[in-house]
Write an enzyme that holds these catalytic residues in place. Sequence first.
Site, short mmCIF file in Angstrom:
data_model
loop_
_atom_site.label_atom_id
_atom_site.label_comp_id
_atom_site.label_asym_id
_atom_site.label_seq_id
_atom_site.Cartn_x
_atom_site.Cartn_y
_atom_site.Cartn_z
N HIS A 75 0.84 -1.20 0.00
CA HIS A 75 0.00 0.00 0.00
C HIS A 75 0.87 1.26 0.00
CE1 HIS A 75 -3.89 -1.91 1.79
NE2 HIS A 75 -3.42 -2.57 0.76
N TYR A 204 -8.85 4.91 8.11
CA TYR A 204 -8.98 5.27 9.52
C TYR A 204 -10.09 6.32 9.59
CZ TYR A 204 -4.52 2.97 10.54
OH TYR A 204 -3.51 2.03 10.70
N PRO A 296 -3.05 -0.09 19.13
CA PRO A 296 -2.90 -0.59 17.76
C PRO A 296 -3.09 0.46 16.66
CG PRO A 296 -5.02 -1.25 18.66
CD PRO A 296 -4.27 -0.59 19.78
N LYS A 300 2.09 -0.51 15.17
CA LYS A 300 3.53 -0.58 15.44
C LYS A 300 3.96 -1.82 16.24
CE LYS A 300 4.87 3.06 13.30
NZ LYS A 300 5.07 2.73 11.90
N TYR A 388 4.31 6.48 9.92
CA TYR A 388 3.48 5.32 9.65
C TYR A 388 4.25 4.26 8.86
CZ TYR A 388 -0.80 2.70 8.66
OH TYR A 388 -1.76 1.72 8.58
C1 PHB Z 1 -5.20 -4.74 11.14
O1 PHB Z 1 -5.35 -4.94 9.93
O2 PHB Z 1 -5.43 -5.62 11.99
C2 PHB Z 1 -4.75 -3.41 11.60
C3 PHB Z 1 -4.36 -2.48 10.66
C4 PHB Z 1 -3.94 -1.23 11.08
C5 PHB Z 1 -3.93 -0.93 12.42
C6 PHB Z 1 -4.31 -1.86 13.36
C7 PHB Z 1 -4.72 -3.12 12.94
O3 PHB Z 1 -3.54 0.31 12.81
#
Ligand code: PHB
Length: 395
Positions: A75, A204, A296, A300, A388
């Site tokens: 990505h 997000y 989460p 990280k 990120y």
């Molecule tokens: C996930 O795909 O489980 C996932 C992706 C991004 C995050 C947290 C979890 O920030």
Amino acid sequence: MSAIRTQVGIVGSGPAGLLLSQLLHNAGVESVVLERHSRAYVEGRIRAGVLEQGTVDLLTAAGVGERLQREGLVHGGVEIAVDGRRHRIDMKALTGGSCVTVYGQTQIQKDLFAKRLAENASIVFEAAPVSLHDVESDRPSLRYVHDGAEHRVDCDFIAGCDGFHGVSRASIPADRLETFERVYPFAWLGILADTRPVSDELIYTCSARGFALFSMRAIRVSRLYLQCAPNEDLSEWSDDRIWTELQRRLGPEASEGMETGPSTDKSIASLRSFVAEPMRWGNLFLAGDAAHIVPPTAAKGLNLAVADVRVLAEAFNAFYRTGRRDRLDAYSDTCLRRIWKAQRFAWWMTSLLHRFPDRSAFDSRVQRAELDYVLVSAAGQQTLAENYTGLPFGR
Ligand code: PHB
Ligand code: APR
């Protein structure tokens, strides 16, 4: 009691412990891994799945990146949706080429087990309980019970890779450890579903109803999260209720045509920031979740575990090649520099995107202004993008 001897005794066969044993093996250093659960249990756990480029590179160099290279979804951007309006952060352009790879931690765990066991690694499953002995001496040992019999592993060093609830950190005397912690006033309800993700990239989502995340595991597997109360009762969340709430948070336009379907997994996880310092006591070295936990939101956790193990493997390797201990002595400080930057970023993303039940009206306006700033400013976007996708090593 039966006894064996090895160079590095590793507690825990999560990503940190297994990758460490792989890197040591590649460098000709022997290890024994003690795992409290069965292989099936460890492989079955569902965790986050966003890998920094440095993590992909290290796994590949370690010889466990073949399937990751084939099946990982690269990505170059990530989306942030605010009250139904989507904004794309072009991470690749903003960082001069850095991307992330979406590949489930469950798959990494399987790849590591497959490789380690094919190389006849010494991994003891269902070793419980494990205890640590003579850690401050140059002859530390691990003891464990397996099938009712007691065993001992004599080693030069112990690597505590046994996660947040493990025995390694708990074995360190309280006055030798300083801990730093923040618990957030919300949790994440997560589901997996065999549905087409709503977008090719992660979204997000920040809304008055709370945070939501639209992630994925594969082209036809979605991973979705909703901010919820820390004491939320999972049984009150039917799949229908979850999909409706996800659609509301993303907004009608963005969620139009969203494919829904039965969840294949459903769980709630609390959010916490935690660091234990130093990450060493005598000849015990902590790595991964045993030493730190991140919320989460910035994905990280696994990346930090991999970064620790990289430094630790190099330090052990340098010791066995030259007898020098300087890399081992620098291990904790080297890792903590990266860990605190990731902690800051995970805390920042969490603070920026969630609804805080106890935030004043003023603080909520400031939060929204900061989000607006990040989304319109090139500098703001770049800050997000470089953190990120992963800060460079060694800075
Ligand atoms: C996930 O795909 O489980 C996932 C992706 C991004 C995050 C947290 C979890 O920030
Ligand atoms: N004895 C032996 N093994 C133990 C013990 C113990 N007392 N306690 C825990 N373990 C094992 C667990 O069963 C688990 O398999 O240690 C392993 C720790 O693995 P993880 O919790 O996955 O931790 P780590 O390897 O550091 O991986 C970090 O996992 O939680 C995610 O976000 C985190 O992605 C990050 C990654």
